[in-house]
Every structure is written in structure tokens, then in C-alpha cells.
Design an enzyme around this catalytic site. Structure first.
Site, PDB file in Angstrom:
ATOM      1  N   HIS A  49       0.296   4.873   2.851  1.00  0.00           N
ATOM      2  CA  HIS A  49      -0.201   4.149   1.673  1.00  0.00           C
ATOM      3  C   HIS A  49       0.852   4.128   0.567  1.00  0.00           C
ATOM      4  CE1 HIS A  49      -4.583   3.314   2.366  1.00  0.00           C
ATOM      5  NE2 HIS A  49      -4.279   4.016   3.431  1.00  0.00           N
ATOM      6  N   ARG A  52       3.726   1.546   0.883  1.00  0.00           N
ATOM      7  CA  ARG A  52       3.398   0.138   0.623  1.00  0.00           C
ATOM      8  C   ARG A  52       3.492  -0.212  -0.855  1.00  0.00           C
ATOM      9  NH1 ARG A  52      -1.673   0.117   3.916  1.00  0.00           N
ATOM     10  NH2 ARG A  52      -2.667   0.169   1.891  1.00  0.00           N
ATOM     11  N   ARG A  53       3.364   0.768  -1.713  1.00  0.00           N
ATOM     12  CA  ARG A  53       3.341   0.502  -3.150  1.00  0.00           C
ATOM     13  C   ARG A  53       4.738   0.652  -3.743  1.00  0.00           C
ATOM     14  NH1 ARG A  53      -0.853   4.141  -2.588  1.00  0.00           N
ATOM     15  NH2 ARG A  53       0.168   5.631  -3.938  1.00  0.00           N
TER      16      ARG A  53
END
Length: 182
Positions: A49, A52-53
Site C-alpha cells: 500500500h 502505491r502512494r
């Protein structure tokens, strides 16, 4: 200001869809992460996660006091993305060291009712956009064990309360969003 619930099964694409919705607002982005790296598998999920940022995201880690985090970080000109409510729920339900009976009624920890109420109040009063990610865990077979049934029941109740408080709700299946509300 809008509240959006993004719901789906594990690896359905719900988090990615929520991130796209948040970025499309053009507002400053705050990601409230509820997961704890309690083992290697969860650490790998968290890493996936995070990767992805990009640097447009401010990340806040909050495993229990989600209502307080929403109160602190929600602003009229930003968007909060909370990922994920079912992880937060399990953090709350299993926050106390105690033995669970194999059969019978399972009592929630003392913090559960208080934190759930604080979260729902903060969600209702948030001055900015809030996008919430959650798992749909009630569409499979009924779990065999009492603890698993308890978790599924509480997740279903939480998801219903959040969906009622949101202007929009989106179900994501196989990466495809289906608007349920709004």
C-alpha cells in the site's frame, strides 16, 4: 464535503479505487492507516500500500482512536482516506489480552463501544471529504467458530452504520466499481 464508503472483498481493488477517488479531488491527501505490522504477511501488505502512494500523501497511523484522528486531520480543504475499517475493527475487538470462550456470548472489550461511537460522531462532524475503505466479509459461508461469527456480525453492523452516514457507497469487485448509493 462528502463521505464515501468503498466496500469489497480482499484484493478486490477497493483501496486502489479509493485512492483514485481521493486524488481526483485535487485536494491535499491524508491517508489514515489502521493496520499494525504484527507479522511478516501484514508488513508485506502495508509495504504494498505504501509503495502505491507518492509524496502527495500525508500518512497517519492510527490503530484504535480513529475518531480522534478524523477530528484532528479532517479539514474543509483536504480529503481523508481511511484504510481500512475492518482492520480497525479487529484491532478494537482483540485489543485486550483475554481468553475467548469456544461457545457462548463474547463480550467486546471496554474500548470497543466508546471508540465506535467516537468514530461515528467524528465521521458525522468531519468538515472535509472522507473516503472509508472496508471489507465485505458477510457474503461467504457462515464461519464455524463463535469468534469468527462475532467478528463478521460486528463488521456487518459497522458497515451498515457507516453506509447510512455516507452520501456515497461503492462496491468494488474484480477492480470494477459499482455505485450503491449517491
Amino acid at each position: 464535503m462528502t463521505r464515501t464508503l468503498v466496500i469489497g472483498g480482499a484484493r478486490s481493488g477497493k483501496s486502489m479505487h479509493a485512492e483514485v477517488l481521493a486524488m481526483a479531488t485535487g485536494k491535499p491527501l491524508v491517508y489514515i492507516a489502521t493496520a499494525q505490522a504484527s507479522d511478516a504477511e501484514m508488513q508485506a501488505r502495508i509495504t504494498h500500500h505504501r509503495e502505491r502512494r507518492d509524496d502527495r500523501w500525508q500518512t497517519v497511523e492510527e490503530t484504535l482512536a480513529l475518531g480522534a484522528a478524523i477530528q484532528k486531520y479532517s479539514k474543509p480543504d483536504n480529503v481523508l482516506l481511511v484504510d481500512c475499517l475492518t482492520v480497525w475493527l479487529s484491532n478494537l475487538l482483540f485489543s485486550e489480552d483475554k481468553e475467548f470462550p469456544e461457545i457462548g456470548i463474547i463480550d467486546a472489550p471496554a474500548c470497543f463501544t466508546e471508540q465506535r461511537a467516537a468514530f461515528l460522531q467524528a465521521l458525522a462532524q468531519a468538515p472535509g471529504d472522507v473516503i472509508l475503505v472496508t471489507n465485505e466479509v458477510g457474503q461467504g459461508i457462515v464461519p464455524q467458530g463463535a469468534i469468527s461469527r462475532w467478528f463478521v456480525d460486528e463488521a456487518g453492523r459497522l458497515n451498515q452504520a457507516v453506509a447510512a452516514a455516507c452520501e456515497r457507497a461503492v462496491l468494488v469487485v474484480a477492480g470494477l466499481p459499482l455505485t450503491l448509493k449517491g
